[in-house]
Enzyme design. Structure first.
Site, PDB file in Angstrom:
ATOM      1  N   THR A  61      53.793 -19.942  84.142  1.00  0.00           N
ATOM      2  CA  THR A  61      54.808 -20.963  83.920  1.00  0.00           C
ATOM      3  C   THR A  61      54.345 -21.918  82.815  1.00  0.00           C
ATOM      4  O   THR A  61      53.336 -21.678  82.154  1.00  0.00           O
ATOM      5  CB  THR A  61      55.180 -21.640  85.271  1.00  0.00           C
ATOM      6  OG1 THR A  61      56.271 -22.514  85.048  1.00  0.00           O
ATOM      7  CG2 THR A  61      54.027 -22.432  85.877  1.00  0.00           C
ATOM      8  N   LYS A  65      53.565 -19.649  78.778  1.00  0.00           N
ATOM      9  CA  LYS A  65      54.314 -18.399  78.611  1.00  0.00           C
ATOM     10  C   LYS A  65      54.082 -17.720  77.253  1.00  0.00           C
ATOM     11  O   LYS A  65      54.172 -16.506  77.154  1.00  0.00           O
ATOM     12  CB  LYS A  65      55.816 -18.642  78.830  1.00  0.00           C
ATOM     13  CG  LYS A  65      56.145 -18.959  80.296  1.00  0.00           C
ATOM     14  CD  LYS A  65      57.638 -19.091  80.500  1.00  0.00           C
ATOM     15  CE  LYS A  65      57.957 -19.536  81.917  1.00  0.00           C
ATOM     16  NZ  LYS A  65      59.396 -19.545  82.195  1.00  0.00           N
ATOM     17  N   ASP A 102      62.871 -13.967  83.778  1.00  0.00           N
ATOM     18  CA  ASP A 102      63.734 -15.159  83.860  1.00  0.00           C
ATOM     19  C   ASP A 102      65.208 -14.830  83.591  1.00  0.00           C
ATOM     20  O   ASP A 102      66.091 -15.193  84.371  1.00  0.00           O
ATOM     21  CB  ASP A 102      63.283 -16.231  82.860  1.00  0.00           C
ATOM     22  CG  ASP A 102      61.988 -16.917  83.285  1.00  0.00           C
ATOM     23  OD1 ASP A 102      61.735 -16.984  84.499  1.00  0.00           O
ATOM     24  OD2 ASP A 102      61.247 -17.377  82.405  1.00  0.00           O
ATOM     25  N   GLY A 128      66.083 -23.537  72.813  1.00  0.00           N
ATOM     26  CA  GLY A 128      64.633 -23.522  73.028  1.00  0.00           C
ATOM     27  C   GLY A 128      64.226 -22.247  73.767  1.00  0.00           C
ATOM     28  O   GLY A 128      64.969 -21.256  73.787  1.00  0.00           O
ATOM     29  N   GLY A 129      63.058 -22.300  74.386  1.00  0.00           N
ATOM     30  CA  GLY A 129      62.521 -21.123  75.087  1.00  0.00           C
ATOM     31  C   GLY A 129      63.428 -20.650  76.214  1.00  0.00           C
ATOM     32  O   GLY A 129      63.597 -19.434  76.427  1.00  0.00           O
ATOM     33  N   PHE A 153      71.516 -27.854  64.881  1.00  0.00           N
ATOM     34  CA  PHE A 153      72.274 -26.631  64.579  1.00  0.00           C
ATOM     35  C   PHE A 153      71.396 -25.521  64.000  1.00  0.00           C
ATOM     36  O   PHE A 153      71.555 -24.346  64.331  1.00  0.00           O
ATOM     37  CB  PHE A 153      73.434 -26.945  63.634  1.00  0.00           C
ATOM     38  CG  PHE A 153      74.173 -25.702  63.228  1.00  0.00           C
ATOM     39  CD1 PHE A 153      74.929 -24.999  64.162  1.00  0.00           C
ATOM     40  CD2 PHE A 153      74.092 -25.213  61.931  1.00  0.00           C
ATOM     41  CE1 PHE A 153      75.593 -23.831  63.799  1.00  0.00           C
ATOM     42  CE2 PHE A 153      74.753 -24.047  61.572  1.00  0.00           C
ATOM     43  CZ  PHE A 153      75.506 -23.360  62.502  1.00  0.00           C
ATOM     44  N   LYS A 155      68.491 -24.599  64.645  1.00  0.00           N
ATOM     45  CA  LYS A 155      67.802 -23.819  65.689  1.00  0.00           C
ATOM     46  C   LYS A 155      68.770 -22.849  66.360  1.00  0.00           C
ATOM     47  O   LYS A 155      68.427 -21.717  66.686  1.00  0.00           O
ATOM     48  CB  LYS A 155      67.164 -24.752  66.724  1.00  0.00           C
ATOM     49  CG  LYS A 155      65.800 -25.259  66.263  1.00  0.00           C
ATOM     50  CD  LYS A 155      65.274 -26.375  67.133  1.00  0.00           C
ATOM     51  CE  LYS A 155      64.789 -25.928  68.488  1.00  0.00           C
ATOM     52  NZ  LYS A 155      64.336 -27.094  69.306  1.00  0.00           N
TER      53      LYS A 155
END
Ligand code: ATR
Length: 266
Positions: A61, A65, A102, A128-129, A153, A155
């Site tokens: 976690t 990761k 996940d 994000g991840g 934007f 990303k």
């Protein structure tokens, strides 16, 4: 010797994973141990190497990761797509396989909740991840459309290009989605992404990857207030991704419905 499993992270004391896996082990009659392991900063590789002298598998976690992704000798397509690993398994030949359960945990939970994914138009908020981990499993479900929207934007654009989906800014979004998924970190601090109310009122389902003990996040609350008919927090996903790890290690499927009811009542 009892087969040894663990969860790696920092901090790790708060993790529910040891309790969840102890529940699965008891319920399925599998004999194993599962412990939390605190990873000192910058010491993932050393900690994992030591664990795998006799350990069979571990969950990973925050914030490890990406380290687990680098540590794995081989990666499943899900781990590759997510660019991160939440499950490591020692194979018969001693090599370490990295998987990411996940996103499949999310799609399994959406199905459990009766959300129709086939032909669905899905909006993913965040780039994000967490967002990256769910897009490939969503695309596996023959959805009609996935749009990534993000405060920054650029990303969203980069992530969308990677998966061949659409990117949009919050300002330019139209109210055209059946399912809205909050993969931003906003519910952690009780804030909200800048999504127009109209988009929420036209959607039939809203899901927050974050979870709260009472099942209600700032986002699910707002979605209900604005007329979205059905909502859920990410507690089911937490149990589902754990169950997929357990199955990967032990070849046995735990009873997830029973686990969700049990832990929700705790
Ligand atoms: P995680 O690994 O949980 O995905 P992350 O990589 O830090 O965490 O990403 C957090 C996401 O939440 C990002 O997409 C972030 O948007 P930015 O890329 O613009 O930073 C999004 N986010 C965080 N706070 C937000 C807010 N108040 N409104 C909208 N989006 C927010």
């Amino acid at each position: 010797m009892t087969d040894r499993y663990a969860v790696f992270g920092n901090p790790i004391a708060h993790s529910l994973s040891p309790k969840i896996h102890a529940f699965f082990a008891k319920d399925t009659g599998e004999e194993l141990s599962y412990e939390p392991i605190l990873v000192p900063e910058g010491r993932f590789k050393e900690t994992a190497r030591e664990f795998f002298c006799d350990g069979k598998g571990c969950n990973v976690t925050v914030p490890c990761k990406l380290d687990a992704y680098d540590f794995a000798d081989i990666l499943t397509p899900y781990a590759e797509a997510a660019g991160a690993v939440n499950t490591l398994k020692k194979l018969e030949n001693g090599r370490i396989e990295g998987d990411n359960t996940d996103g499949r945990g999310l799609t399994a939970d959406l199905k459990r909740l009766g959300v129709k994914l086939d032909g669905a138009k899905i909006l993913v908020m965040g780039a994000g991840g967490a967002a990256r981990g769910i897009i490939r499993p969503l695309l596996d479900e023959s959805v009609a459309l996935v749009t990534v929207v993000n405060r920054t934007f650029e990303k969203a654009k980069k992530l969308a290009e990677h998966f061949g989906v659409q990117a949009c800014s919050y300002e330019d979004l139209s109210a055209n989605y059946n399912v809205i998924i909050n993969a931003t970190s906003t519910s952690l601090n009780g804030t909200l992404p800048p999504l127009a109310d109209e988009i929420l009122s036209k959607a039939s389902f809203a899901y927050d990857l974050m979870y709260k003990p009472n099942g209600e996040t700032t986002f699910t609350k707002k979605a209900l207030e604005k007329g979205c008919t059905k909502v859920a927090d990410g507690f089911g996903m937490l149990i589902m991704q754990a169950a997929l790890s357990f199955e990967l290690w032990r070849g046995v499927k735990p009873d997830v419905t029973k686990a969700i009811s049990y832990f929700r009542a705790c």
